[in-house]
Design a protein around this motif. Structure first.
Motif, PDB file in Angstrom:
ATOM      1  N   TYR A 123       3.466   2.790 -11.068  1.00  0.00           N
ATOM      2  CA  TYR A 123       3.783   1.574 -11.100  1.00  0.00           C
ATOM      3  C   TYR A 123       3.080   0.294 -10.325  1.00  0.00           C
ATOM      4  O   TYR A 123       3.376  -0.717  -9.925  1.00  0.00           O
ATOM      5  N   SER A 124       1.862   0.889 -10.193  1.00  0.00           N
ATOM      6  CA  SER A 124       0.774  -0.033  -9.052  1.00  0.00           C
ATOM      7  C   SER A 124       0.719  -1.426  -9.419  1.00  0.00           C
ATOM      8  O   SER A 124       0.908  -2.274  -8.789  1.00  0.00           O
TER       9      SER A 124
ATOM     10  N   TYR B 141       4.276   5.637  -5.611  1.00  0.00           N
ATOM     11  CA  TYR B 141       4.442   5.303  -6.915  1.00  0.00           C
ATOM     12  C   TYR B 141       3.368   4.780  -7.503  1.00  0.00           C
ATOM     13  O   TYR B 141       3.344   3.622  -8.319  1.00  0.00           O
ATOM     14  N   PRO B 142       2.151   5.626  -7.892  1.00  0.00           N
ATOM     15  CA  PRO B 142       1.111   5.044  -8.400  1.00  0.00           C
ATOM     16  C   PRO B 142       1.201   4.443  -9.808  1.00  0.00           C
ATOM     17  O   PRO B 142       0.668   3.646 -10.425  1.00  0.00           O
TER      18      PRO B 142
ATOM     19  N   TYR C 216       3.955   1.562  -1.266  1.00  0.00           N
ATOM     20  CA  TYR C 216       4.611   1.878  -2.451  1.00  0.00           C
ATOM     21  C   TYR C 216       3.538   2.195  -3.454  1.00  0.00           C
ATOM     22  O   TYR C 216       4.126   3.208  -4.313  1.00  0.00           O
ATOM     23  N   ILE C 217       2.563   1.714  -3.637  1.00  0.00           N
ATOM     24  CA  ILE C 217       1.482   2.117  -4.532  1.00  0.00           C
ATOM     25  C   ILE C 217       1.074   3.561  -4.164  1.00  0.00           C
ATOM     26  O   ILE C 217       0.863   4.260  -5.213  1.00  0.00           O
ATOM     27  N   SER C 218       0.940   4.002  -3.107  1.00  0.00           N
ATOM     28  CA  SER C 218       0.804   5.614  -2.685  1.00  0.00           C
ATOM     29  C   SER C 218       1.725   6.207  -3.116  1.00  0.00           C
ATOM     30  O   SER C 218       1.455   7.354  -3.638  1.00  0.00           O
TER      31      SER C 218
ATOM     32  N   VAL D 107      -6.777   0.779  -7.638  1.00  0.00           N
ATOM     33  CA  VAL D 107      -5.633   0.372  -8.416  1.00  0.00           C
ATOM     34  C   VAL D 107      -6.072  -0.307  -9.641  1.00  0.00           C
ATOM     35  O   VAL D 107      -5.450  -0.168 -10.629  1.00  0.00           O
TER      36      VAL D 107
ATOM     37  N   GLU E 182      -5.030   3.490  -0.271  1.00  0.00           N
ATOM     38  CA  GLU E 182      -5.122   2.953  -1.472  1.00  0.00           C
ATOM     39  C   GLU E 182      -6.208   1.620  -1.409  1.00  0.00           C
ATOM     40  O   GLU E 182      -5.983   1.012  -0.249  1.00  0.00           O
TER      41      GLU E 182
ATOM     42  N   GLN F 185       0.734  -1.137  -0.068  1.00  0.00           N
ATOM     43  CA  GLN F 185       0.048   0.166  -0.167  1.00  0.00           C
ATOM     44  C   GLN F 185       0.907   1.189   0.001  1.00  0.00           C
ATOM     45  O   GLN F 185       0.564   2.350  -0.603  1.00  0.00           O
TER      46      GLN F 185
END
Lengths: 188, 258
Positions: A37-38, A34-35, A30-32, B229, B224, A28
């Motif tokens: 590359y999610s 670097y979106p 990292y997604i936040s 996503v 998130e 979560q």
């Protein structure tokens, strides 16, 4: 949303892998950050969480893959040594085959060309002309630059420390016109 | 003291090996090369004197060229192959061929890294000294993307107009593939992985995000969520979660694991 744009996808994925711990919300985070590359991060999380039975012995097929890797390593090491000790003629002949001036052959032998400036199609052709794998050509070019002692002693000018230069510069010094240079660099 | 690593983190600070690995390298540095080669061959990891792949990478990088380094390199490649799903265990021929390509690709690229490192320090190999299994997982994922894309496995299932099917919901029931009691069993985890592999990409991603405790939906825009996503509604995600769980349940039941 657009922060951290200076990091490449590889940088981010490797950093994520090193930080990853199951169930600790690393994904979560990292997604936040670097979106862009999610999905890659989700797919990598899948691989990082994968279970292996490492105690089971390798089968014949697995051992064949290990042997193939070892053969590749040994072949490459022999080829690189061969290339490093090959006479200048081998390199100048290869340059001629590609329709390039003798200076390129000499610079190639002395590892004076910056590999990143050589078009990939030229690397491929050099690999054929020198009968060495592409990775060996690249490994050779990555070696520190050197200047032939014999040529340095024959030169009328004071020898300068060897340095890596672009192939464009070598071709210009060899008398390539702008048109010929542009054709060489852009011809696919 | 082992040679320090050069790779830097995203925040600019240097990576370092785990303390356990540093101690292991220090200990191994005191033994002679014959003993090092003998110990490098030890398997499995529970064997006394076993050398971790992280320490093995260190010695392969730092030993001079010669027979001992070659022997260590061979053992290191075995560690690499151990961390790649077996082609022989694949469900069908296409999957088996793809797994073979992935394995060869990972081995090939690892050998390229070793070659590059021998010509001049290659920082990318540092990751393998920090955490070998995680570095291999990244290489595996990289190879999987190339080969599964080639096989055109990336299927798109998520549409926003799906209706929740009572049948699917009933099939999934209260089934939770990540039941902690089940996850304690290694064999269950192996079977679960195999079952997840057989799911379509969209389902696999939902399942993985759930495993990593991501919420399906969140009112807080800073959190998130799976829905965010994948760019699908909460309803769509829930429907496909149920389908994925039903499929996992069926596969594991078939293997007698639940």
């Amino acid at each position: 949303m657009t922060k951290h744009l200076t990091y490449s996808q590889d940088d981010v994925l490797n950093a994520f892998a090193m930080d990853f711990e199951p169930g600790e919300r690393v994904l979560q985070r990292y997604i936040s950050q670097y979106p862009q590359y999610s999905l890659k991060l989700v797919d990598l999380a899948r691989e990082l969480a994968r279970e292996f039975d490492e105690d089971s012995p390798l089968d014949a097929d697995d051992l064949a893959a290990v042997n193939a890797g070892m053969r590749k390593l040994q072949r490459a090491s022999i080829s690189l040594q061969t290339l490093q000790t090959a006479p200048a003629k081998k390199f100048t002949d290869a340059a001629k085959k590609l329709g390039l001036p003798i200076q390129v052959g000499l610079a190639l032998r002395e590892c004076r060309i910056d590999a990143s400036t050589v078009p990939s199609r030229v690397i491929k052709k050099l690999s054929q002309a020198l009968e060495a794998p592409i990775e060996v050509i690249l490994a050779h070019l990555a070696l520190p630059p050197n200047t032939s002692q014999l040529r340095a002693s024959k030169s009328s000018t004071k020898p300068a420390a060897a340095e890596k230069v672009s192939i464009e510069r070598i071709l210009k010094d060899a008398g390539y016109s702008e048109d010929a240079l542009s054709q060489f660099l852009n011809n696919e | 003291m082992a040679r320090p690593l050069r790779k830097t983190k995203l925040d600019g600070t240097s990576y370092s090996r785990r303390e356990l690995i540093e101690s292991e390298i220090d200990e191994i540095s005191t033994i002679n090369v014959t003993e090092l080669v003998r110990r490098a061959a030890l398997w499995p990891s529970s064997a006394t004197g076993f050398i971790s792949p992280e320490a093995l990478v260190y010695f392969v990088r730092n030993l001079p060229d010669g027979a001992p380094r070659n022997k260590l390199t061979e053992h290191l490649l075995r560690h690499v192959v151990h961390r790649i799903p077996r082609p022989a265990d694949a469900g069908n021929q296409t999957e088996s061929l793809t797994r073979m390509n992935i394995r060869d690709d990972v081995v090939d690229r690892f050998v390229d890294l070793l070659m590059s490192d021998r010509q001049g320090y290659d920082e990318r190999l540092d990751y393998y000294e920090i955490h070998f299994n995680k570095a291999i997982a990244t290489a595996r994922q990289d190879a999987s993307t190339r080969h599964w894309t080639h096989e055109n496995r990336s299927d798109e299932l998520g549409t926003d107009d799906v209706q929740i099917s009572d049948r699917v919901e009933a099939a999934a029931g209260n089934y939770d593939p990540f039941d902690p009691d089940e996850l304690d069993k290694k064999f269950y985890r192996l079977m679960l992985d195999e079952a997840i592999d057989s799911l379509p990409e969209f389902h696999r991603r939902i399942v993985e995000m759930l495993r990593q405790e991501m919420p399906i939906e969140s009112k807080d825009p800073s959190v998130e969520s799976i829905s965010k996503v994948l760019g699908k509604t909460e309803k769509t995600i829930r429907t496909h979660r149920d389908k994925a769980f039903a499929s996992l349940k069926m596969r594991l039941e078939r293997k007698g694991k639940i």
